[in-house]
Design a protein around this motif. Structure first.
Motif, PDB file in Angstrom:
ATOM      1  N   ILE A 111       0.841  -1.201   0.000  1.00 20.07           N
ATOM      2  CA  ILE A 111       0.000   0.000   0.000  1.00 20.07           C
ATOM      3  C   ILE A 111       0.876   1.251   0.000  1.00 20.07           C
ATOM      4  O   ILE A 111       0.624   2.212  -0.739  1.00 20.07           O
ATOM      5  CB  ILE A 111      -0.945  -0.004   1.215  1.00 20.07           C
ATOM      6  N   GLN A 112       1.917   1.249   0.830  1.00 21.40           N
ATOM      7  CA  GLN A 112       2.794   2.419   0.951  1.00 21.40           C
ATOM      8  C   GLN A 112       3.495   2.754  -0.360  1.00 21.40           C
ATOM      9  O   GLN A 112       3.640   3.926  -0.711  1.00 21.40           O
ATOM     10  CB  GLN A 112       3.821   2.188   2.060  1.00 21.40           C
ATOM     11  N   ILE A 113       3.949   1.738  -1.088  1.00 25.19           N
ATOM     12  CA  ILE A 113       4.688   2.003  -2.321  1.00 25.19           C
ATOM     13  C   ILE A 113       3.762   2.223  -3.512  1.00 25.19           C
ATOM     14  O   ILE A 113       4.210   2.618  -4.586  1.00 25.19           O
ATOM     15  CB  ILE A 113       5.677   0.864  -2.641  1.00 25.19           C
ATOM     16  N   GLY A 114       2.467   1.977  -3.314  1.00 18.60           N
ATOM     17  CA  GLY A 114       1.520   2.199  -4.397  1.00 18.60           C
ATOM     18  C   GLY A 114       1.430   3.656  -4.778  1.00 18.60           C
ATOM     19  O   GLY A 114       1.339   3.996  -5.963  1.00 18.60           O
ATOM     20  N   GLU A 115       1.455   4.528  -3.773  1.00 14.88           N
ATOM     21  CA  GLU A 115       1.444   5.965  -3.998  1.00 14.88           C
ATOM     22  C   GLU A 115       2.457   6.611  -3.073  1.00 14.88           C
ATOM     23  O   GLU A 115       2.097   7.208  -2.058  1.00 14.88           O
ATOM     24  CB  GLU A 115       0.047   6.548  -3.757  1.00 14.88           C
ATOM     25  N   PRO A 116       3.738   6.472  -3.408  1.00 20.60           N
ATOM     26  CA  PRO A 116       4.785   7.024  -2.537  1.00 20.60           C
ATOM     27  C   PRO A 116       4.650   8.541  -2.393  1.00 20.60           C
ATOM     28  O   PRO A 116       4.327   9.251  -3.346  1.00 20.60           O
ATOM     29  CB  PRO A 116       6.083   6.646  -3.269  1.00 20.60           C
ATOM     30  N   GLY A 117       4.876   8.993  -1.180  1.00 21.40           N
ATOM     31  CA  GLY A 117       4.790  10.431  -0.926  1.00 21.40           C
ATOM     32  C   GLY A 117       3.392  10.919  -0.619  1.00 21.40           C
ATOM     33  O   GLY A 117       3.201  12.099  -0.316  1.00 21.40           O
ATOM     34  N   HIS A 118       2.400  10.030  -0.673  1.00 19.37           N
ATOM     35  CA  HIS A 118       1.019  10.404  -0.382  1.00 19.37           C
ATOM     36  C   HIS A 118       0.556   9.682   0.880  1.00 19.37           C
ATOM     37  O   HIS A 118       0.856   8.508   1.087  1.00 19.37           O
ATOM     38  CB  HIS A 118       0.085  10.036  -1.535  1.00 19.37           C
ATOM     39  N   SER A 119      -0.187  10.401   1.698  1.00 18.22           N
ATOM     40  CA  SER A 119      -0.739   9.783   2.896  1.00 18.22           C
ATOM     41  C   SER A 119      -1.906   8.883   2.508  1.00 18.22           C
ATOM     42  O   SER A 119      -2.613   9.138   1.524  1.00 18.22           O
ATOM     43  CB  SER A 119      -1.207  10.848   3.892  1.00 18.22           C
ATOM     44  N   VAL A 120      -2.088   7.827   3.270  1.00 20.69           N
ATOM     45  CA  VAL A 120      -3.147   6.859   2.971  1.00 20.69           C
ATOM     46  C   VAL A 120      -4.475   7.332   3.544  1.00 20.69           C
ATOM     47  O   VAL A 120      -4.565   7.694   4.720  1.00 20.69           O
ATOM     48  CB  VAL A 120      -2.791   5.476   3.564  1.00 20.69           C
ATOM     49  N   ASP A 121      -5.505   7.355   2.701  1.00 22.43           N
ATOM     50  CA  ASP A 121      -6.854   7.673   3.147  1.00 22.43           C
ATOM     51  C   ASP A 121      -7.509   6.363   3.578  1.00 22.43           C
ATOM     52  O   ASP A 121      -8.035   5.616   2.741  1.00 22.43           O
ATOM     53  CB  ASP A 121      -7.642   8.338   2.008  1.00 22.43           C
ATOM     54  N   TRP A 122      -7.473   6.080   4.872  1.00 30.02           N
ATOM     55  CA  TRP A 122      -7.951   4.788   5.357  1.00 30.02           C
ATOM     56  C   TRP A 122      -9.445   4.592   5.110  1.00 30.02           C
ATOM     57  O   TRP A 122      -9.885   3.481   4.822  1.00 30.02           O
ATOM     58  CB  TRP A 122      -7.645   4.639   6.844  1.00 30.02           C
ATOM     59  N   ASN A 123     -10.225   5.662   5.198  1.00 39.82           N
ATOM     60  CA  ASN A 123     -11.667   5.540   4.975  1.00 39.82           C
ATOM     61  C   ASN A 123     -11.987   5.078   3.549  1.00 39.82           C
ATOM     62  O   ASN A 123     -12.974   4.372   3.323  1.00 39.82           O
ATOM     63  CB  ASN A 123     -12.361   6.877   5.248  1.00 39.82           C
ATOM     64  N   THR A 124     -11.151   5.474   2.599  1.00 46.30           N
ATOM     65  CA  THR A 124     -11.330   5.033   1.215  1.00 46.30           C
ATOM     66  C   THR A 124     -10.751   3.643   1.010  1.00 46.30           C
ATOM     67  O   THR A 124     -11.337   2.795   0.319  1.00 46.30           O
ATOM     68  CB  THR A 124     -10.649   6.017   0.245  1.00 46.30           C
ATOM     69  N   LEU A 125      -9.589   3.396   1.633  1.00 46.86           N
ATOM     70  CA  LEU A 125      -8.893   2.127   1.444  1.00 46.86           C
ATOM     71  C   LEU A 125      -9.600   0.962   2.131  1.00 46.86           C
ATOM     72  O   LEU A 125      -9.635  -0.153   1.598  1.00 46.86           O
ATOM     73  CB  LEU A 125      -7.462   2.253   1.975  1.00 46.86           C
ATOM     74  N   TYR A 126     -10.153   1.214   3.294  1.00 47.72           N
ATOM     75  CA  TYR A 126     -10.745   0.146   4.113  1.00 47.72           C
ATOM     76  C   TYR A 126     -11.766  -0.712   3.365  1.00 47.72           C
ATOM     77  O   TYR A 126     -11.643  -1.949   3.341  1.00 47.72           O
ATOM     78  CB  TYR A 126     -11.369   0.760   5.370  1.00 47.72           C
ATOM     79  N   PRO A 127     -12.787  -0.126   2.704  1.00 42.28           N
ATOM     80  CA  PRO A 127     -13.744  -0.984   1.986  1.00 42.28           C
ATOM     81  C   PRO A 127     -13.116  -1.716   0.808  1.00 42.28           C
ATOM     82  O   PRO A 127     -13.562  -2.813   0.445  1.00 42.28           O
ATOM     83  CB  PRO A 127     -14.830  -0.002   1.519  1.00 42.28           C
ATOM     84  N   GLN A 128     -12.074  -1.144   0.200  1.00 43.07           N
ATOM     85  CA  GLN A 128     -11.390  -1.827  -0.900  1.00 43.07           C
ATOM     86  C   GLN A 128     -10.679  -3.080  -0.400  1.00 43.07           C
ATOM     87  O   GLN A 128     -10.702  -4.123  -1.062  1.00 43.07           O
ATOM     88  CB  GLN A 128     -10.381  -0.874  -1.554  1.00 43.07           C
ATOM     89  N   LEU A 129     -10.065  -2.970   0.773  1.00 40.78           N
ATOM     90  CA  LEU A 129      -9.378  -4.127   1.349  1.00 40.78           C
ATOM     91  C   LEU A 129     -10.386  -5.173   1.833  1.00 40.78           C
ATOM     92  O   LEU A 129     -10.144  -6.375   1.714  1.00 40.78           O
ATOM     93  CB  LEU A 129      -8.484  -3.686   2.509  1.00 40.78           C
ATOM     94  N   GLN A 130     -11.503  -4.716   2.364  1.00 41.69           N
ATOM     95  CA  GLN A 130     -12.560  -5.644   2.758  1.00 41.69           C
ATOM     96  C   GLN A 130     -13.027  -6.475   1.564  1.00 41.69           C
ATOM     97  O   GLN A 130     -13.274  -7.673   1.677  1.00 41.69           O
ATOM     98  CB  GLN A 130     -13.754  -4.885   3.338  1.00 41.69           C
ATOM     99  N   ALA A 131     -13.142  -5.822   0.406  1.00 44.84           N
ATOM    100  CA  ALA A 131     -13.608  -6.489  -0.805  1.00 44.84           C
ATOM    101  C   ALA A 131     -12.629  -7.561  -1.282  1.00 44.84           C
ATOM    102  O   ALA A 131     -13.011  -8.452  -2.039  1.00 44.84           O
ATOM    103  CB  ALA A 131     -13.840  -5.471  -1.924  1.00 44.84           C
ATOM    104  N   LEU A 132     -11.387  -7.490  -0.817  1.00 43.41           N
ATOM    105  CA  LEU A 132     -10.386  -8.500  -1.174  1.00 43.41           C
ATOM    106  C   LEU A 132     -10.462  -9.720  -0.266  1.00 43.41           C
ATOM    107  O   LEU A 132      -9.680 -10.659  -0.412  1.00 43.41           O
ATOM    108  CB  LEU A 132      -8.974  -7.897  -1.106  1.00 43.41           C
ATOM    109  N   GLY A 133     -11.388  -9.699   0.691  1.00 41.09           N
ATOM    110  CA  GLY A 133     -11.571 -10.846   1.573  1.00 41.09           C
ATOM    111  C   GLY A 133     -10.711 -10.829   2.819  1.00 41.09           C
ATOM    112  O   GLY A 133     -10.589 -11.849   3.501  1.00 41.09           O
ATOM    113  N   LEU A 134     -10.129  -9.673   3.147  1.00 36.86           N
ATOM    114  CA  LEU A 134      -9.306  -9.565   4.352  1.00 36.86           C
ATOM    115  C   LEU A 134     -10.207  -9.428   5.575  1.00 36.86           C
ATOM    116  O   LEU A 134     -11.152  -8.629   5.571  1.00 36.86           O
ATOM    117  CB  LEU A 134      -8.367  -8.363   4.254  1.00 36.86           C
TER     118      LEU A 134
END
Length: 204
Positions: A111-134
């Protein structure tokens, strides 16, 4: 390069299925991943819609990367009576705390290297990771690991093949969330695949 990383992973996934005591439920959870980024030969045998969803039935032929013995074992397992209560032979749920932490940090690194230099928006990322079955514990572990920079060298050191086999398809899915793979993600996936294969060769 992505196809060179993903296609060998099919064989690993098939071996996990062949050795699983809950092949049916395991296959259901992994087939969506296969079809999203692998060249699996499949035929749609039924398709209908209802309740706002599309229902698809598929007939899947043996992937080219499959060992014929593994494929036959999977077919045999699916014909046996199984229950949802059966434990998976290889699952993140059965990992030790150290193994779980390693996988969570690996996924956080992707996740960190996907967009280096940008802070992670957890509220946006969280449902995407849920959809991956985590599951929730894994998601919480990833969120915690995102708070500090992760090092690929440290993560690969001492990585065991079980963790690598479970983490790799999730890592590929994370890298593909933005429909592209940058050079850092490509290097990380290649390194992870190499480490997994080396561990498997040592264990043979």
């Amino acid at each position: 390069m992505l196809s060179q990383i993903v296609r060998p992973m099919v064989q690993t996934q098939l071996r996990l299925l062949a050795n699983s005591r809950a092949t049916r439920s395991t296959l259901i959870s992994t087939v969506a991943q296969w079809l999203s980024f692998l060249g699996v030969r499949a035929q749609v045998t039924e398709l209908d819609a209802g309740a706002g969803k599309i229902r698809i039935a598929l007939t899947v032929d043996k992937p080219e990367a499959a060992d014929p013995r593994d494929w036959q074992q999977i077919l045999y397992n699916l014909q046996q009576s199984e229950t949802e209560a059966e434990l998976l032979s290889t699952s993140a749920a059965n990992f030790t705390p150290q193994q779980q932490s390693k996988m969570q940090r690996l996924l956080a690194y992707l996740i960190q290297i996907g967009e280096p230099g940008h802070s992670v928006d957890w509220n946006t990322l969280y449902p995407q990771l849920q959809a991956l079955g985590l599951d929730e514990p894994t998601l919480l572990g990833i969120r915690s690991a995102l708070k500090v920079p992760q090092s690929l060298d440290d993560l690969i050191e001492g990585l065991d093949s079980d963790v690598a086999a479970v983490a790799l398809p999730k890592a590929v899915s994370i890298a593909m969330l933005d429909k592209r793979v940058n050079s850092s993600e490509d290097q990380a996936l290649t390194t992870l695949l190499k480490a997994m294969r080396e561990q498997q060769e040592v264990g043979c």
